[in-house]
Scaffold this active site. Structure first.
Site, PDB file in Angstrom:
ATOM      1  N   HIS A 192      -0.594 -10.343  -4.294  1.00  0.00           N
ATOM      2  CA  HIS A 192       0.351 -10.042  -5.367  1.00  0.00           C
ATOM      3  C   HIS A 192       0.692 -11.298  -6.139  1.00  0.00           C
ATOM      4  O   HIS A 192       0.590 -12.415  -5.616  1.00  0.00           O
ATOM      5  CB  HIS A 192       1.614  -9.383  -4.817  1.00  0.00           C
ATOM      6  N   CYS A 250       0.849  -1.208   0.000  1.00  0.00           N
ATOM      7  CA  CYS A 250       0.000   0.000   0.000  1.00  0.00           C
ATOM      8  C   CYS A 250       0.873   1.241   0.000  1.00  0.00           C
ATOM      9  O   CYS A 250       0.549   2.237  -0.656  1.00  0.00           O
ATOM     10  CB  CYS A 250      -0.952  -0.002   1.196  1.00  0.00           C
TER      11      CYS A 250
HETATM   12  P1  AMP Z   1       5.846 -13.183  -0.828  1.00  0.00           P
HETATM   13  O1  AMP Z   1       4.920 -12.480   0.131  1.00  0.00           O
HETATM   14  O2  AMP Z   1       6.482 -14.411  -0.228  1.00  0.00           O
HETATM   15  O3  AMP Z   1       5.199 -13.508  -2.137  1.00  0.00           O
HETATM   16  O4  AMP Z   1       7.077 -12.238  -1.125  1.00  0.00           O
HETATM   17  C1  AMP Z   1       6.974 -10.847  -1.176  1.00  0.00           C
HETATM   18  C2  AMP Z   1       7.914 -10.329  -2.221  1.00  0.00           C
HETATM   19  O5  AMP Z   1       7.889  -8.917  -2.168  1.00  0.00           O
HETATM   20  C3  AMP Z   1       9.375 -10.763  -2.073  1.00  0.00           C
HETATM   21  O6  AMP Z   1       9.816 -11.359  -3.303  1.00  0.00           O
HETATM   22  C4  AMP Z   1      10.104  -9.449  -1.797  1.00  0.00           C
HETATM   23  O7  AMP Z   1      11.401  -9.398  -2.353  1.00  0.00           O
HETATM   24  C5  AMP Z   1       9.181  -8.432  -2.416  1.00  0.00           C
HETATM   25  N1  AMP Z   1       9.284  -7.097  -1.827  1.00  0.00           N
HETATM   26  C6  AMP Z   1       9.241  -6.771  -0.513  1.00  0.00           C
HETATM   27  N2  AMP Z   1       9.366  -5.449  -0.341  1.00  0.00           N
HETATM   28  C7  AMP Z   1       9.504  -4.913  -1.580  1.00  0.00           C
HETATM   29  C8  AMP Z   1       9.693  -3.595  -2.068  1.00  0.00           C
HETATM   30  N3  AMP Z   1       9.761  -2.539  -1.246  1.00  0.00           N
HETATM   31  N4  AMP Z   1       9.800  -3.406  -3.404  1.00  0.00           N
HETATM   32  C9  AMP Z   1       9.742  -4.459  -4.235  1.00  0.00           C
HETATM   33  N5  AMP Z   1       9.555  -5.734  -3.845  1.00  0.00           N
HETATM   34  C10 AMP Z   1       9.459  -5.967  -2.530  1.00  0.00           C
HETATM   35 ZN    ZN Z   2      -1.775  -3.290   1.186  1.00  0.00          ZN
END
Ligand code: AMP
Ligand code: ZN
Length: 114
Positions: free
Chosen positions: A100, A7
């Site tokens: 996501h 968010c």
């Molecule tokens: P998951 O919830 O296991 O599907 O993983 C969350 C993904 O979000 C991981 O691959 C992280 O590297 C990615 N992630 C977390 N914070 C950020 C951010 N600020 N910008 C881009 N990707 C992110």
């Molecule tokens: Zn959110």
């Protein structure tokens, strides 16, 4: 959701490398890429996971997959192949609690699912 990192990305409160944005959807490069192409695609509305998808937002998720297809073309993995993943909950390894989808490609991916 004020304490949700995705968010915050939507609100541009924290920076990200945005590769697609419209009124309802956003895509940005994963900060810790697991493949040469690793893009995260999200609805802007805070849904926690696939479990939160209701009939009302099914069209949005359908449109999200249209964005996935176009990004696969743009990042030139549409012919070599790619993977679309959504992790849900503890066993799914979900870290960020905002729905996501990962678009992964640019190399031969491990064939294992789990
Ligand atoms: P998951 O919830 O296991 O599907 O993983 C969350 C993904 O979000 C991981 O691959 C992280 O590297 C990615 N992630 C977390 N914070 C950020 C951010 N600020 N910008 C881009 N990707 C992110
Ligand atoms: Zn959110």
């Amino acid at each position: 959701m004020s304490d949700c990192i995705f968010c915050k990305i939507v609100q541009k409160e924290i920076p990200s490398e945005i590769v697609y944005e419209d009124q309802e959807l956003m895509a940005f490069k994963d900060i810790q890429p697991l493949a040469p192409v690793h893009i995260v695609i999200i609805p802007k509305v805070h849904l926690r996971s696939v479990n939160d998808i209701t009939p009302e937002n099914e069209p949005l998720v359908g449109r999200l997959f249209g964005v996935v297809r176009r990004l696969a073309e743009e990042f030139e993995v549409n012919e070599s192949g790619y993977r679309v993943v959504s992790n849900m909950g503890t066993d799914g390894g979900q870290i960020v609690g905002h729905l996501h989808f990962h678009l992964l490609g640019g190399q031969a991916l491990n064939a294992r699912i789990g």
